[in-house]
Design a protein around this motif. Sequence first.
Motif, PDB file in Angstrom:
ATOM      1  N   PHE A 163      64.453  22.595 -42.276  1.00 37.57           N
ATOM      2  CA  PHE A 163      64.190  21.262 -41.732  1.00 37.57           C
ATOM      3  C   PHE A 163      64.019  21.303 -40.210  1.00 37.57           C
ATOM      4  O   PHE A 163      63.208  20.577 -39.650  1.00 37.57           O
ATOM      5  N   VAL A 164      64.799  22.165 -39.580  1.00 38.99           N
ATOM      6  CA  VAL A 164      64.675  22.284 -38.120  1.00 38.99           C
ATOM      7  C   VAL A 164      63.285  22.821 -37.767  1.00 38.99           C
ATOM      8  O   VAL A 164      62.656  22.370 -36.810  1.00 38.99           O
ATOM      9  N   LEU A 165      62.794  23.762 -38.588  1.00 47.39           N
ATOM     10  CA  LEU A 165      61.449  24.291 -38.339  1.00 47.39           C
ATOM     11  C   LEU A 165      60.405  23.186 -38.452  1.00 47.39           C
ATOM     12  O   LEU A 165      59.491  23.085 -37.618  1.00 47.39           O
ATOM     13  N   VAL A 166      60.566  22.358 -39.498  1.00 48.40           N
ATOM     14  CA  VAL A 166      59.629  21.231 -39.661  1.00 48.40           C
ATOM     15  C   VAL A 166      59.719  20.312 -38.445  1.00 48.40           C
ATOM     16  O   VAL A 166      58.705  19.903 -37.863  1.00 48.40           O
ATOM     17  N   SER A 167      60.970  20.018 -38.023  1.00 44.53           N
ATOM     18  CA  SER A 167      61.158  19.131 -36.878  1.00 44.53           C
ATOM     19  C   SER A 167      60.572  19.749 -35.617  1.00 44.53           C
ATOM     20  O   SER A 167      59.953  19.064 -34.802  1.00 44.53           O
ATOM     21  N   LEU A 168      60.789  21.052 -35.468  1.00 50.31           N
ATOM     22  CA  LEU A 168      60.292  21.712 -34.261  1.00 50.31           C
ATOM     23  C   LEU A 168      58.771  21.688 -34.216  1.00 50.31           C
ATOM     24  O   LEU A 168      58.185  21.527 -33.143  1.00 50.31           O
ATOM     25  N   SER A 169      58.150  21.833 -35.391  1.00 50.98           N
ATOM     26  CA  SER A 169      56.682  21.795 -35.389  1.00 50.98           C
ATOM     27  C   SER A 169      56.213  20.402 -34.964  1.00 50.98           C
ATOM     28  O   SER A 169      55.232  20.266 -34.235  1.00 50.98           O
ATOM     29  N   THR A 170      56.970  19.375 -35.369  1.00 53.67           N
ATOM     30  CA  THR A 170      56.637  18.019 -34.912  1.00 53.67           C
ATOM     31  C   THR A 170      56.772  17.954 -33.390  1.00 53.67           C
ATOM     32  O   THR A 170      55.937  17.349 -32.704  1.00 53.67           O
ATOM     33  N   LEU A 171      57.829  18.592 -32.896  1.00 53.87           N
ATOM     34  CA  LEU A 171      58.053  18.542 -31.456  1.00 53.87           C
ATOM     35  C   LEU A 171      57.012  19.341 -30.683  1.00 53.87           C
ATOM     36  O   LEU A 171      56.645  18.973 -29.570  1.00 53.87           O
ATOM     37  N   VAL A 172      56.537  20.434 -31.283  1.00 55.60           N
ATOM     38  CA  VAL A 172      55.476  21.202 -30.620  1.00 55.60           C
ATOM     39  C   VAL A 172      54.234  20.321 -30.472  1.00 55.60           C
ATOM     40  O   VAL A 172      53.608  20.269 -29.406  1.00 55.60           O
ATOM     41  N   VAL A 173      53.930  19.603 -31.565  1.00 57.41           N
ATOM     42  CA  VAL A 173      52.774  18.695 -31.502  1.00 57.41           C
ATOM     43  C   VAL A 173      53.013  17.630 -30.430  1.00 57.41           C
ATOM     44  O   VAL A 173      52.126  17.314 -29.629  1.00 57.41           O
ATOM     45  N   ALA A 174      54.248  17.111 -30.400  1.00 58.84           N
ATOM     46  CA  ALA A 174      54.568  16.088 -29.405  1.00 58.84           C
ATOM     47  C   ALA A 174      54.459  16.642 -27.989  1.00 58.84           C
ATOM     48  O   ALA A 174      53.967  15.964 -27.079  1.00 58.84           O
ATOM     49  N   THR A 175      54.900  17.885 -27.812  1.00 62.96           N
ATOM     50  CA  THR A 175      54.820  18.505 -26.485  1.00 62.96           C
ATOM     51  C   THR A 175      53.360  18.662 -26.062  1.00 62.96           C
ATOM     52  O   THR A 175      52.998  18.387 -24.914  1.00 62.96           O
ATOM     53  N   LEU A 176      52.529  19.097 -27.014  1.00 60.08           N
ATOM     54  CA  LEU A 176      51.100  19.227 -26.712  1.00 60.08           C
ATOM     55  C   LEU A 176      50.514  17.858 -26.380  1.00 60.08           C
ATOM     56  O   LEU A 176      49.672  17.726 -25.488  1.00 60.08           O
ATOM     57  N   ASN A 177      51.017  16.843 -27.103  1.00 59.46           N
ATOM     58  CA  ASN A 177      50.559  15.483 -26.837  1.00 59.46           C
ATOM     59  C   ASN A 177      50.931  15.063 -25.417  1.00 59.46           C
ATOM     60  O   ASN A 177      50.121  14.469 -24.691  1.00 59.46           O
ATOM     61  N   VAL A 178      52.170  15.405 -25.021  1.00 58.27           N
ATOM     62  CA  VAL A 178      52.606  15.077 -23.654  1.00 58.27           C
ATOM     63  C   VAL A 178      51.731  15.799 -22.641  1.00 58.27           C
ATOM     64  O   VAL A 178      51.258  15.211 -21.654  1.00 58.27           O
ATOM     65  N   ALA A 179      51.488  17.092 -22.903  1.00 60.96           N
ATOM     66  CA  ALA A 179      50.653  17.873 -21.979  1.00 60.96           C
ATOM     67  C   ALA A 179      49.260  17.254 -21.880  1.00 60.96           C
ATOM     68  O   ALA A 179      48.712  17.089 -20.786  1.00 60.96           O
ATOM     69  N   HIS A 180      48.722  16.895 -23.048  1.00 59.76           N
ATOM     70  CA  HIS A 180      47.382  16.303 -23.067  1.00 59.76           C
ATOM     71  C   HIS A 180      47.372  14.975 -22.328  1.00 59.76           C
ATOM     72  O   HIS A 180      46.488  14.697 -21.512  1.00 59.76           O
ATOM     73  N   THR A 181      48.406  14.171 -22.596  1.00 61.71           N
ATOM     74  CA  THR A 181      48.509  12.870 -21.930  1.00 61.71           C
ATOM     75  C   THR A 181      48.569  13.059 -20.418  1.00 61.71           C
ATOM     76  O   THR A 181      47.916  12.333 -19.662  1.00 61.71           O
ATOM     77  N   PHE A 182      49.346  14.036 -19.997  1.00 66.04           N
ATOM     78  CA  PHE A 182      49.476  14.271 -18.559  1.00 66.04           C
ATOM     79  C   PHE A 182      48.176  14.765 -17.949  1.00 66.04           C
ATOM     80  O   PHE A 182      47.783  14.334 -16.865  1.00 66.04           O
TER      81      PHE A 182
END
Lengths: 251, 459
Positions: free
Chosen positions: B326-345
């Motif tokens: 489950f942590v792996l699934v959550s982390l993959s969500t967070l990786v996407v979110a991090t990329l989203n933050v980078a893209h947003t920035f």
Amino acid sequence: MPSESSTVPTAPPRPSDQATQDLITVSNLRKRFGDTEVLRGIDLTIQRGEMVALTGRSGSGKSTLLHIIGGLDYRQGGHSYEGKVELLGHDIAQLTDAALSALRNRHIGFVFQAFHLLAHLSCLDNVLLPNAFAASPLGQAEAEQRAQLALERVGLGDKRRSRPSELSGGQKQRVAIARALLFRPTLLLCDEPTGNLDDYTGQQIIELFQELHRDGLTLLLVTHEPRVAQATTRLVRLQSGRIVETEEPAP
Amino acid sequence: MTIRQAGSLLVRSLWRAPRAFALSVFGIGVGISVLGFFLALSLGMQKRVLSRIFPTDRLEVVPPKTSVDQGALGALGSLLGGSRQLGDEVIATLRAHPDVLAVFPRMKVAFPVRGWGGERIVGRPIYTDLPIDGIDPAAVSEATAPWAFKDYVSAENPFCTEDKNCPSGWYCSWDINKCEPPVPVIVSPTILEFYNGSFARMYGLPKISGFLANQLRGMTATAELGKSFISRRESGKPRQRKLVLVGVSDRAQPFGLTVPLPYVKRWNAEYAGGGAAQEYSSLTVQVRPGKSVTRVVELVRKLGYSIEDNGAEQAGLAVLLMTALFVLVSLSTLVVATLNVAHTFFRAISERRHELGVMRAVGASQRDILILLLGEAVCIGVGGALSGLVVSWLAAQGIDFLSKTALPDFPFKPSSYFWFAPELVAGLLLFSVLICLLGALWPARAAAKQSPAEALTAK
């Protein structure tokens, strides 16, 4: 930053600056953009109290020269020009980013053709912007009082809460000038300040510059408008990166 | 730039585009909520369920089951000297280990015992054979009542011929003509959980809550030593002893009764021979707080003994694997979110080049720009963490509510499956801020490094 006075925000030269009358000294300045040499050995001296117009065709290197003199042509690792530019006795190539930023903050005001006001801030907050980056910022009350005086100086005392989107082009430029005057700079650098304004409004801005000049401010204006050039005490014409003519317009 | 000035600029910068800010916060919040939910579930399962069934700070040492378990020395010892017994010398060796806090021996009754009682629960006596263990009374730290959990047999106990010769609460052991208090008995919470989860439901009996468990203290039963309802085998001279329930402890055996060790030693000596009174069935080794059981396990195996496999390792591993998944699934969500933050920035910085150029022109240093942009990332990280934690906490409350109202009772059913430990909350907050900083760092550095002139003249 002097904070003793709350009158008109223009400044006489500071005692330490009076040691030399040369405010800007440019020696053999060269600048390239890729294979194109934009500035080809510029030598220029501007003394305190002068109001100098820098004219020339588009692409002659006027704005580039202004940016270099104002310390804006700086990126990580230093400057990208050859030659020497001294401002207030400092070789700006020798200054760190922090020192150069502090010099801009305290001693140089900028006015741009596109005004460059921050749309999400009120007029007062736009004028206060330099205070946010000052090494020793003024207290809130004093800064606001000074910003208000600067707005009144440019005739916009009643617009302090307005957003830039609510202002006309001339008013925006006046707010930009008030911002440049917040810390009573030694030098005002203007890049096509009337370029986006109609004749009448442009004339008002020119008169404002002349007023500031009479109060002792040194101005360097990049312009291609003859009427702006006519309002200055000296005219420097650039062509293909070289100074080809220097003249003092007839009064 | 002072903190106040930076804060003021930050707030106004974020406020001018609330939708973009909310979207970034949402992206991070989704990842943090999923991560927080599963980590809190894992911690809750460990703390509220597994640790009750499988205590992690203690070991149960048992004699080797096969020669394979013993190692070379142990196997040789078995061949030469018979099977290895758990005796007092093993206890002394284990107690000398620096990681060991205490060693408590346990001995099983080695002969048949039957008993009857339980009228206070079911209204009539229950007749059954009784598995009985004896443990060192020092192992029981829980409060007991109405009697302390200790050995009351003494040569000084008064002589009697009937109960009325004895002090209040005592009875007359007619076979030895001595007054004795009933034998104090403790039971395991496991037996209560199974009773509540299975038998109470099956037979419509009242559940034993904490309150009722207190009420049942003092409940007596009768044990008949040496006789069985199941087997015809009899050992020695059968005689009866009164038992009294004095408390509930996780040191008691899971299914059966547990009494102070001296009683079992005496009974075994009498009914099963002297050898049975010398050999412990297991040793409970309590590890010092903060110490790992690993080194003690090594010593136990070196001595040629085994560790009771109670399923804790497998259960812990299963939970760990599930959590990791489950942590792996959550982390993959967070990786996407991090990329989203980078893209947003990247996008936001590209749109704000003129603004950043103006800031530089009026005196902002590269450091100031970096602080402003990373400050925005921190705000997104904090906002994402807080919103994510609130969502995961609400989801946890929902699951707990459903479990309480819709699921039948089962053994060890917890009141909550989740544990939002302070360390977890702080860790998620920090993690959220860190991934936002990570996402924003590159674009922020690029923005800070660019020449003010280029920023101002960018098309």
